[in-house]
Structure formats: structure tokens, C-alpha cells
Write an enzyme that holds these catalytic residues in place. Structure first.
Site, PDB file in Angstrom:
ATOM      1  N   SER A  89      -4.386  -6.015  -2.454  1.00  0.00           N
ATOM      2  CA  SER A  89      -4.329  -6.514  -1.088  1.00  0.00           C
ATOM      3  C   SER A  89      -2.915  -6.925  -0.719  1.00  0.00           C
ATOM      4  CB  SER A  89      -5.251  -7.715  -0.942  1.00  0.00           C
ATOM      5  OG  SER A  89      -4.805  -8.757  -1.795  1.00  0.00           O
ATOM      6  N   LYS A  90      -2.633  -6.827   0.556  1.00  0.00           N
ATOM      7  CA  LYS A  90      -1.263  -7.069   0.997  1.00  0.00           C
ATOM      8  C   LYS A  90      -0.856  -8.529   0.920  1.00  0.00           C
ATOM      9  CE  LYS A  90      -2.790  -6.833   5.808  1.00  0.00           C
ATOM     10  NZ  LYS A  90      -2.726  -6.015   7.015  1.00  0.00           N
ATOM     11  N   ARG A  91      -1.775  -9.413   0.763  1.00  0.00           N
ATOM     12  CA  ARG A  91      -1.408 -10.813   0.629  1.00  0.00           C
ATOM     13  C   ARG A  91      -0.849 -11.098  -0.765  1.00  0.00           C
ATOM     14  NH1 ARG A  91      -3.556 -15.878   3.428  1.00  0.00           N
ATOM     15  NH2 ARG A  91      -1.434 -16.272   2.786  1.00  0.00           N
ATOM     16  N   ASP A 131       3.209  -9.442   9.415  1.00  0.00           N
ATOM     17  CA  ASP A 131       2.283  -8.322   9.284  1.00  0.00           C
ATOM     18  C   ASP A 131       1.458  -8.127  10.549  1.00  0.00           C
ATOM     19  OD1 ASP A 131       0.865  -6.286   7.715  1.00  0.00           O
ATOM     20  OD2 ASP A 131      -0.843  -7.636   7.944  1.00  0.00           O
TER      21      ASP A 131
END
Length: 484
Positions: free
Chosen positions: A256-258, A412
Site C-alpha cells: 500500500s502507498k501509505r 497524494d
RNA sequence: GGUCCCGUCGUUCAACCGGUUAGGACAUCGGCCUUUCACGCCGACAACACGGGUUCGAAUCCCGUCGGGAUCACCA
């Protein structure tokens, strides 16, 4: 058999091209080529609310960068087009209509509010989740009359209420699931667009896809797809569900991008060569044989077999990617190396972006190098006095970690990457977090430049690019927790 | 929580359908090389989640437990 193998990658243009997309694309590509078949690109842009305008082109650019080219797609065309789902609306509507006529589907007039309330109720009751068949038995004439009267509706697939769905997965064998826990899936939304389930099945059939190679997360809804093929009277493709890429955290959650850079653009900005990235992706689950780890896509095609694919969720490990990339770097000819460096950083376009930012800070030509150094790397070191400025006086580590993560998320969330948007987002964030402007801007400055003194903040961020900025903000958020 | 998927060193991938001192790579730690660093080379550390079966023999087959993940939308 005897049919030409046809596979596809079907990304949704909702943001930056994702590393998971490239991963699944790679296996689709390799499998198709191994069998002399076709690999197609189809854009799944049926969600009007989430689609981002420039995303489709970015996806194509990234896949091409990796060398994964398609035989049919929205740009090159092909006999089964169009390859953009938003351009196929009538096809889906006609097919939904067909299901309606066959009694395999029905109109549902339930409002989103009613459905939300229903879900909430079910959640509290901890009972069966899913649609309650409220509209399933509405007589055909009444249904047609209400639709004609302009009442909004969706079209739902009739699923059996009992029995067991059986799906054959090439990698996992038989996967069974009781129909009792499957509800009547919406096929056509009230805006006339299809859901993934309908569009996907209709397109895969019409485009003569023989093998559906997709991520594991689709396993739970595959029974709906199997049912759809049955309802249409079509032959289903071979199902192949690949494992999901994972974060390097303790639990190995889905990437995940987090937590991890997931954008292909990031890896490019990080100086990773496409052949190294694609090689690394191949290593995630696939073993070449003979302990061979460095190989090209063409070599992979030669030896590929799904028996060489393992199912454990592979952690995307930057360390190993960097090592692999180093191997490729050393193999490069000087000419190619020069070309690559020029293409990414040492080019007039990039200089033109940076020069105005530093010109009036320069006392001599050499200052350029010193003042722009942070534009040419990825990860910064925050040790030392400047790094300490990540934590303004009177603020806690937690507060600043939260603010920096908030900044990463805000970067983002914005639609287009521009100086004005960056500034607006950061000012809004300061307000939201109850921070004075300088209490947020200085830490952000240090996070992205590594220094307390830098060229103009927003312009620098813009020049740096969204992905590197987000990466550094995340890293700074982690680092700030270690500050005294 | 229900359902489904998965389970070998910290990470990644091996060990053909039962018999190995469980192997390679990344990372880590030593050493060599080198003015330094990197590369390269040598070496060390390190895993079959647990419990039952089946079997002469189980990492491998079966069952259970535990752990992790995914999924339960008019998103894909």
C-alpha cells in the site's frame, strides 16, 4: 485446446501506475508469449468518480517503459475493440438487458440510503452480510413500468440461494464456496455504467481471453464471475490467481502507498532500470531454476511455467531490488549509462526547472551542484542539526510524525501536481493540524531537502516530483519519532 | 466476525509426485583485495509455525490448532 492463448491486463486509471499492475501484467505477458499468444491492454474506467484524466496515458507509458508491450489496446487498436470500457457502455447495457430477459437478472430499485442502512443493521446484528433480495421478486410488468416511469434502478444478478460454487484455479486447485454467502451482485449501476463484474466478464468473453491471470484479492468474487459465464451460456476462462505483493511491515499486509512506494514512477525516479524492476518483479513468486536470479523477460518467456510460481505473499524488498539494479548498472555500456543519466536528470529540461530556483542564491557556478544536490537522489539523511528542525519547539514527535504523514497523504490526494495545489494543500493541512505556518513548512522543507535552507519550498517540491516528495515525507515522519 | 487463500532462514526463491549435513540470493556480521569507498572473493549467523496421524522413514501426504493475508460496495 487449440485456441490461441489470450491474456490481458485490465488496469483502472485511478492514479499513478501501480507496481502491482506491472507485476500482474508481467505474468500475463510472459504466459501469453510463452504460448505464442496475445497480450492485451484494456482500460477499466467504469468508475466515473475515481478516474483520473492523465492516468491512462501514464499507465501505458510505464508498461512500455518496462518493455511489456501489448498486441491490442486502446492506443494500437485491434479486432476486438474498443479497449476502453467507457466506450463500451452500450455493449454492457445490451448484455444486462439480455440477462433481464432470460430471467437471470432483475431491476433493483433500492436506494443507496436503504442499502447503507441495511449494511449497518447487518453489521450490528453480526448476521449475514449482503443484499436482502428486496427487489428480486418484483413482477416483470411492475419492474418495467417503474423503470419506464423514470425511477432509478440498478440491475442485479440472480445468484442461487443454496448449493456450492466450484472454481478451478490453475495454481490452487478447486476452490469451493457456498452460495448462501454470496448475494445478488449489482451488474449495472444506476448511472448506466457496468460494475467490474459485468464489464470484466463481458469483455473477457468478447475479447476471447483464455486465461484470466489476476491478483488473489479476486478469489472471493470469482463465483460471481463463474455464475455470469453460466448465465450467458459462455465458456469460462482458466482462472489463475497470483499472490499479492506485500509491505515489508510486520504483518505483511497487501502492498500500500501509505507504507511503501507503489508507483512505477517512483522507481523510475529512484534510478531503477526497467529491466531490473521487471526482473525483480519476476522474482516475486517465480523461480527461474538453477538458482538463477538475473534474467530478462525474454529468458523468462523461454522457461515459464505456472508450476514455477509459488503462492506465499512476497514482500517487496527494496534492498534486494537495489542490489539487482546494481548488477544491471555494472553491465551497462558507458554509452547506455550516459544516455540513461542524461535522460533522467542531466538534461536541459530538468536544468531549466532547477536553475530559476537557485540562480539568485548562487555566488559562483559551482554553487549549482551544492544547492541542487537533493534533486538528484532519493533518500535523505536527517541526522544532525538540520534534521532536528523536523521537530519544532513545543511540538511532540507524535504530532509532527502525524503532520508529515498528513502531508504525504495530502500530496497524494491532490488531482494535479502543481505549485499552487501543493501550497494550498499544505496551508490547509497546517490549519487542520492546528500548526503555525512555519511549524509545518520548516519540517516539510527539511523533509524534502534535508536542510533548513533550501530553494523555494513549493517549487522545489514540484520539481522533485510527487513520488519522491511523498517518499521523503514518509521517511521524515519515521525519523522524527527517533528525535530526542 | 463469516468465508476463502497462504504458511521453509529477517526477506526472496529452491529441495521432481517421502529418504538431503534443508540449498542459492538479499540483508546482517567477520575476513581478503584496495590509499578510501564501492565492486569482487572467502567465511559466519540464520528457517521447515505447532500438535496429531499415515509410513521403515514426513519440510514433503492427511487432520486439527495457531498465525498472517484477502474479501464481505451502485471501487476496481
Amino acid at each position: 485446446m487449440g485456441r490461441t492463448v489470450r491474456t490481458r491486463i485490465a488496469p483502472s486509471p485511478t492514479g499513478d501506475p501501480h507496481v502491482g499492475t506491472a507485476y500482474i501484467a508481467l505474468f500475463n505477458y510472459v504466459f501469453a508469449k510463452k504460448h505464442g499468444g496475445d497480450f492485451l491492454l484494456r482500460i477499466e474506467d467504469t468508475d466515473q468518480t475515481r478516474a483520473r484524466s492523465d492516468s491512462e496515458e501514464a499507465i501505458m507509458t510505464s508498461l512500455k517503459w518496462l518493455g511489456l508491450s501489448w498486441d491490442e489496446g486502446p492506443d494500437v487498436g485491434g479486432p476486438k475493440g474498443p479497449y476502453r470500457q467507457s466506450e463500451r457502455r452500450e455493449i454492457y447495457q445490451a448484455h444486462a438487458e439480455q440477462l433481464l430477459e432470460r430471467g437471470e437478472a432483475y431491476r433493483c430499485f433500492c436506494t443507496p440510503d436503504r442499502l447503507a442502512a441495511l449494511r449497518e443493521e447487518q453489521r450490528l446484528a453480526k448476521g449475514r452480510m449482503g443484499y436482502d433480495y428486496h427487489c428480486r421478486e418484483i413482477p416483470a410488468e411492475e419492474s418495467a413500468r417503474r423503470a419506464a416511469a423514470g425511477e432509478p434502478f440498478t440491475i442485479r444478478l440472480k445468484m442461487p440461494k443454496e448449493g456450492t460454487s466450484v472454481m478451478q484455479d490453475l495454481l490452487r486447485g478447486e476452490v469451493r464456496r457456498s452460495f448462501e454467502e454470496l448475494d445478488d451482485q449489482v451488474l449495472l449501476k444506476s448511472d448506466g455504467f457496468p460494475t467490474y463484474h459485468l464489464a470484466n466478464v463481458v469483455d473477457d468473453h468478447l475479447m476471447e481471453i483464455t486465461h484470466v491471470i489476476r491478483a488473489e484479492e479476486w478469489i472471493p468474487s470469482t463465483p460471481k464471475h463463474v455464475r455470469l459465464y453460466e448465465a450467458f451460456g459462455w465458456e469460462a476462462p482458466v482462472w489463475i490467481h497470483m499472490p499479492l505483493l506485500r509491505n515489508p511491515d510486520k504483518n505483511k499486509s497487501k502492498i500500500s502507498k501509505r507504507k511503501n512506494p507503489v508507483s512505477l514512477a517512483f522507481y523510475k525516479e529512484a534510478g531503477i532500470l526497467p529491466e531490473a524492476l521487471v526482473n525483480f518483479l519476476a522474482l516475486m513468486g517465480f523461480s527461474f531454476g538453477d538458482d538463477m536470479e538475473k534474467f530478462t523477460v525474454a529468458q523468462m518467456v523461454e522457461v515459464f511455467d505456472f508450476e514455477k510460481v509459488s503462492l506465499g505473499g512476497p514482500v517487496f524488498d527494496l534492498d534486494k531490488l537495489n542490489w539487482l539494479n546494481g548488477l544491471y548498472m555494472r553491465d551497462l555500456s558507458e554509452e547506455r549509462l550516459l544516455e540513461e543519466i542524461q535522460a533522467i536528470w542531466l538534461n536541459p529540461t530538468y536544468f531549466a526547472k532547477l536553475l530559476p530556483l537557485v540562480q539568485n542564491r548562487m555566488k559562483n557556478l559551482n554553487d549549482f551542484i551544492d544547492q541542487t544536490a537533493f534533486f538528484y537522489n532519493v533518500e535523505l539523511a536527517y541526522e544532525g542539526a538540520d534534521g532536528a528542525a523536523l521537530l519544532p519547539k513545543g511540538k511532540t514527535q507524535k504530532e509532527m510524525a502525524d503532520a508529515l504523514m498528513g502531508a504525504a497523504d495530502a500530496m497524494d490526494a491532490m488531482e494535479s501536481w502543481s505549485v499552487a495545489n501543493i501550497e494550498a494543500a499544505l496551508r490547509a493541512l497546517a490549519e487542520e493540524k492546528g500548526l503555525k505556518i512555519k511549524e509545518l513548512f520548516m519540517p516539510v522543507r527539511v523533509a524534502i531537502s534535508g536542510r533548513k535552507a533550501s530553494p523555494p519550498l513549493f517549487e522545489s517540491m514540484e520539481a522533485l516530483g510527487r513520488e519522491r516528495v511523498r517518499f521523503r515525507l514518509r521517511k521524515a515522519a519515521e525519523y522524527v519519532k527517533t528525535l530526542p
